[in-house]
Design an enzyme around this catalytic site. Sequence first.
Site, PDB file in Angstrom:
ATOM      1  N   GLY A 185     -31.172  57.773  84.143  1.00 39.50           N
ATOM      2  CA  GLY A 185     -32.173  58.786  84.804  1.00 39.50           C
ATOM      3  C   GLY A 185     -32.742  60.099  83.977  1.00 39.50           C
ATOM      4  O   GLY A 185     -33.697  60.532  84.420  1.00 39.50           O
ATOM      5  N   SER A 211     -26.759  47.800  76.819  1.00 40.42           N
ATOM      6  CA  SER A 211     -27.838  47.002  77.160  1.00 40.42           C
ATOM      7  C   SER A 211     -29.241  47.409  76.485  1.00 40.42           C
ATOM      8  O   SER A 211     -29.157  48.645  76.128  1.00 40.42           O
ATOM      9  CB  SER A 211     -27.881  46.702  78.783  1.00 40.42           C
ATOM     10  OG  SER A 211     -27.807  48.167  79.360  1.00 40.42           O
ATOM     11  N   ARG A 212     -29.960  46.506  76.743  1.00 44.73           N
ATOM     12  CA  ARG A 212     -31.316  46.837  76.530  1.00 44.73           C
ATOM     13  C   ARG A 212     -31.971  47.662  77.711  1.00 44.73           C
ATOM     14  O   ARG A 212     -31.574  47.401  79.007  1.00 44.73           O
ATOM     15  CB  ARG A 212     -32.317  45.643  76.205  1.00 44.73           C
ATOM     16  CG  ARG A 212     -31.917  45.073  74.957  1.00 44.73           C
ATOM     17  CD  ARG A 212     -32.824  44.001  74.523  1.00 44.73           C
ATOM     18  NE  ARG A 212     -32.539  43.312  73.193  1.00 44.73           N
ATOM     19  CZ  ARG A 212     -32.594  43.965  71.951  1.00 44.73           C
ATOM     20  NH1 ARG A 212     -33.150  44.980  71.945  1.00 44.73           N
ATOM     21  NH2 ARG A 212     -32.178  43.224  71.114  1.00 44.73           N
ATOM     22  N   ALA A 213     -32.849  48.595  77.662  1.00 47.56           N
ATOM     23  CA  ALA A 213     -33.738  49.164  78.742  1.00 47.56           C
ATOM     24  C   ALA A 213     -34.296  48.035  79.856  1.00 47.56           C
ATOM     25  O   ALA A 213     -34.711  47.160  79.363  1.00 47.56           O
ATOM     26  CB  ALA A 213     -34.593  49.882  78.279  1.00 47.56           C
ATOM     27  N   THR A 215     -35.498  49.220  83.118  1.00 46.00           N
ATOM     28  CA  THR A 215     -36.632  50.135  83.701  1.00 46.00           C
ATOM     29  C   THR A 215     -36.961  51.425  82.948  1.00 46.00           C
ATOM     30  O   THR A 215     -37.871  51.998  83.205  1.00 46.00           O
ATOM     31  CB  THR A 215     -36.439  50.264  85.118  1.00 46.00           C
ATOM     32  OG1 THR A 215     -35.137  50.918  85.382  1.00 46.00           O
ATOM     33  CG2 THR A 215     -36.534  49.009  85.993  1.00 46.00           C
ATOM     34  N   ASP A 273     -30.923  52.243  95.669  1.00 39.39           N
ATOM     35  CA  ASP A 273     -29.981  53.192  94.850  1.00 39.39           C
ATOM     36  C   ASP A 273     -28.653  53.214  95.543  1.00 39.39           C
ATOM     37  O   ASP A 273     -28.547  54.028  96.455  1.00 39.39           O
ATOM     38  CB  ASP A 273     -30.643  54.339  95.025  1.00 39.39           C
ATOM     39  CG  ASP A 273     -30.344  55.472  93.832  1.00 39.39           C
ATOM     40  OD1 ASP A 273     -30.579  56.532  93.974  1.00 39.39           O
ATOM     41  OD2 ASP A 273     -29.423  54.799  92.967  1.00 39.39           O
ATOM     42  N   SER A 281     -21.237  48.195  89.062  1.00 40.78           N
ATOM     43  CA  SER A 281     -21.918  47.876  87.640  1.00 40.78           C
ATOM     44  C   SER A 281     -21.413  48.339  86.638  1.00 40.78           C
ATOM     45  O   SER A 281     -20.897  47.526  85.299  1.00 40.78           O
ATOM     46  CB  SER A 281     -23.586  48.331  88.016  1.00 40.78           C
ATOM     47  OG  SER A 281     -24.023  48.058  86.865  1.00 40.78           O
ATOM     48  N   LYS A 305     -30.876  61.232  88.745  1.00 36.60           N
ATOM     49  CA  LYS A 305     -30.532  60.311  89.687  1.00 36.60           C
ATOM     50  C   LYS A 305     -29.959  61.037  90.873  1.00 36.60           C
ATOM     51  O   LYS A 305     -29.831  60.745  92.015  1.00 36.60           O
ATOM     52  CB  LYS A 305     -29.877  59.118  89.190  1.00 36.60           C
ATOM     53  CG  LYS A 305     -30.589  58.160  88.676  1.00 36.60           C
ATOM     54  CD  LYS A 305     -29.533  56.942  88.309  1.00 36.60           C
ATOM     55  CE  LYS A 305     -30.546  55.880  87.657  1.00 36.60           C
ATOM     56  NZ  LYS A 305     -29.382  54.862  87.166  1.00 36.60           N
TER      57      LYS A 305
END
Lengths: 519, 519
Positions: A185, A211-213, A215, A273, A281, A305
């Site tokens: 965030g 990880s790759r982005a 969003t 959310d 996760s 966030k």
Amino acid sequence: MSQPDPASRPAERLRVRRVGIDTYRENVAFMHRDCAIYRAEGFQALSKVEVTTDGRRVLAVLNVVDDEQLVGTGELGLSEQAFAQLGVRPGGQVRVEHAEPPGSMEAVRRKMRGERLGLEDFQAITRDINDSRYSKTEMAAFLVSCAQTGLDRDEILFLTRAMLESGERLQWDEPLVADKHCIGGIPGNRTSMLIVPIVAAHGMLIPKTSSRAITSPAGTADTMELLAKVELAPDTLHRLVRRQRGCLAWGGTARLAPVDDILISVERPLGIDSRGQMVASILSKKLAAGSTHLLVDIPVGPTAKVRQMRQALALRKLFEFVGDELGIHLEVVITDGRQPVGRGIGPVLEARDVMQVLGNEPDAPEDLRQKALHLAGRIIEFDPNVRGGRGFAIARDILESGRALAKMNAIIDAQGRQEQAFGPGPLQFEVSASEAGVVTGVDNYHLARIARLAGAPMGRGAGVDLLKKLGDPVAKDDILYRVHAEVKAELAFARSLCARRSGYTIGRADQVPGPYVEF
Amino acid sequence: MSQPDPASRPAERLRVRRVGIDTYRENVAFMHRDCAIYRAEGFQALSKVEVTTDGRRVLAVLNVVDDEQLVGTGELGLSEQAFAQLGVRPGGQVRVEHAEPPGSMEAVRRKMRGERLGLEDFQAITRDINDSRYSKTEMAAFLVSCAQTGLDRDEILFLTRAMLESGERLQWDEPLVADKHCIGGIPGNRTSMLIVPIVAAHGMLIPKTSSRAITSPAGTADTMELLAKVELAPDTLHRLVRRQRGCLAWGGTARLAPVDDILISVERPLGIDSRGQMVASILSKKLAAGSTHLLVDIPVGPTAKVRQMRQALALRKLFEFVGDELGIHLEVVITDGRQPVGRGIGPVLEARDVMQVLGNEPDAPEDLRQKALHLAGRIIEFDPNVRGGRGFAIARDILESGRALAKMNAIIDAQGRQEQAFGPGPLQFEVSASEAGVVTGVDNYHLARIARLAGAPMGRGAGVDLLKKLGDPVAKDDILYRVHAEVKAELAFARSLCARRSGYTIGRADQVPGPYVEF
């Protein structure tokens, strides 16, 4: 009851046709409306079919096709993912049957009724999701029902365990394997690329997979890829990490908690959310990566966030509970989330910030530097030989002496140096202050969206370069930030959004919000 | 803030290509991975795009395509529904932009958090759904969040009102417009095709519009279509009804509560069973059809939709509350749902049962006859000139005198008699009793599934013919039922399911469950 004729399966089959459509994490099958063997609309209302060949089967959502050029009446089309999963060659013979909903949907319906699910329920659900038995709508039903009733902390523990079991688990054969994760965030927050060289230079094992982005405008893997190869085979990674003590690689080559990625692809567009999903996760991925000691960064701020301290503290307790139950040593740090960290948002711009800090350059963004040192220091304190409170000084020393930069270069060479240089996107526009005053607000989410529309991270040089931060005085027409893009259409998308709102608030010095944080 | 350059939209456009894929109630757009203007993967994670041309726009889910034969790099493919909705010709020029989620998703997220929604919220949601702004996953999120927290009765009222407003509303200009609806779950229950001729012969206006079956083996419209044309233009229907006092037509030509149909397409595959959605669905359709007096039939039984009397009574109260608030005179009748009504399941077999009853044939299924007379009698009692309790005798008299058959023939001729005769599907197999005893259970849901797999209702002659009913004595090897099909593959699907379970339970006479019902 008497047994009907056992020859109960139709002999005719359809020829498979690979359809070049990427349906993004959902299997889709295509049948012609005038199919020679099956009545296509007979399948449509419940829309899931089972496609079988030689003992292998996939579930797929069915679309009816009216164009024989796409799929003929003797054929069954399969989207790319379905085709790959079934493992059949084009023209191979398949049968089609009505699909039962996955067995675990019964547990999802119980959760929809507000009941509490057990470990076996979450295991059944994650197993079915992993086998691509869930359509996107079924996954949405699962995610929404968990978000709504909420998962209690035992359920979050069960879900985390089930997600962990869905993939591989890396082993490092050392008592201390350090890791770090930010809940996200906050754009520009590339602390990992500073923390890993610092901690590895200290000698602690820190095999950071990212990880790759999805969003956001840049993930650690996207930014690191500008400097070095990040997609490395698991054994290459192992050897590299043993020699260098650290790495900054992409986590996708080992299948770590794959259900997490599948769920995220449905969760993000819906804007769900859920704390439970977040904890499950993160911890399932970290445990799968073989980490023993994890530092979790929770930024708090008005456009982060987590917006309030009490939410952050509740989240901390949840991480601690699940972490302890699953045998990972976990520390949570609550940090300043009032604005993006550093100046750049987007891979090239963030890599620039990182290299400036590693090179001890006078222009290096101080907030990024300070945050990285504090977090690296806390991780260094996982070392039983380091006295509590001494970590920051050790980290600072490693950075200022140049050992962190040397380690970064060693990691880059070991992973495979990227020889090509990348610059910020040549298409640009600037956003200026329309009045004088002090910067009192910088909207994390809005600026991340601008960078994303501008093309980041696929457009490596795309993004936003922040020239003013919170508390900075501005005169009328001072440039607040510059937007970079590589594709005209993307520059235009970003411009449209900036025209609606810049994301900056200008006010008086006494209106600058204070930080909540521990340091 | 200073204004960026207002020329913020890209000039280049893509040429539209109509893609012959029926994506069943969801708009889908197809973009080539190497699109000349846009970076396709830049759209993918949030997966919704806005396609605009000449002031018209549609929202669509985006799929990335790797095959230039499907969609070229200068093109944008649109699925059939999206293409029709946008109203552009092939080759027409369109622009693509990131789509905001529909504004009403904010209300859905509030419902996900367990809040109560107001009328404006439901209106916004149904408006967005009606404009195809919702993807299937967004609709699933809405449905699941309503099912889970539950909707209180005011919310159900608001939802009903909002769904009613989403389409057209028929006007009949008479003070009494009768209608009847069964909540479903009981195969073979074609009472409407008996009630309408009986009530119309009495002189009461009963313009019955029905849907086609979605997940059941036959809808009233599917079965009536064997006898007469059912897809009639609204003004044709009006004239016909004024002369005949009744009709049995398909409701789809007038757009009545279209949001209901869209939601059902997502709800059914997920197996969501929500009282609120059920009431809103039924009452919005009936009010849209212009009914003033409605009889609701709630069958109760161990394999019906409603399994316990207290659920039926709660549902009755809910119908009464919403019906009263929305100005429709509503009576709820609780009926015997222990087994299918009549003998036939599937259009041809059910039409046979109906014509046998209308013709007063000795073989006519007695349970179907009795139920139709009771319900027709209750409707006739809506007539202010009919004394309470006298309805049954009036209905029986109309049937036995042949006036009901004459009225049915008049309606059939007025709608357009179907000259072709249809027989039961020639492909057959039988299921027999494996032991002697008494039939103690007939599973509604299972038998409906068997009929459905056998091809009903698209296979008009497909379905199940029940030779034994609850309470009937059976000897070993007596035939319980016969399955008919028209397509080999479908016979095979049905046979597989029968092999697992016949749906019949044989036991002792004292094990036959008693009915709960009012008559």
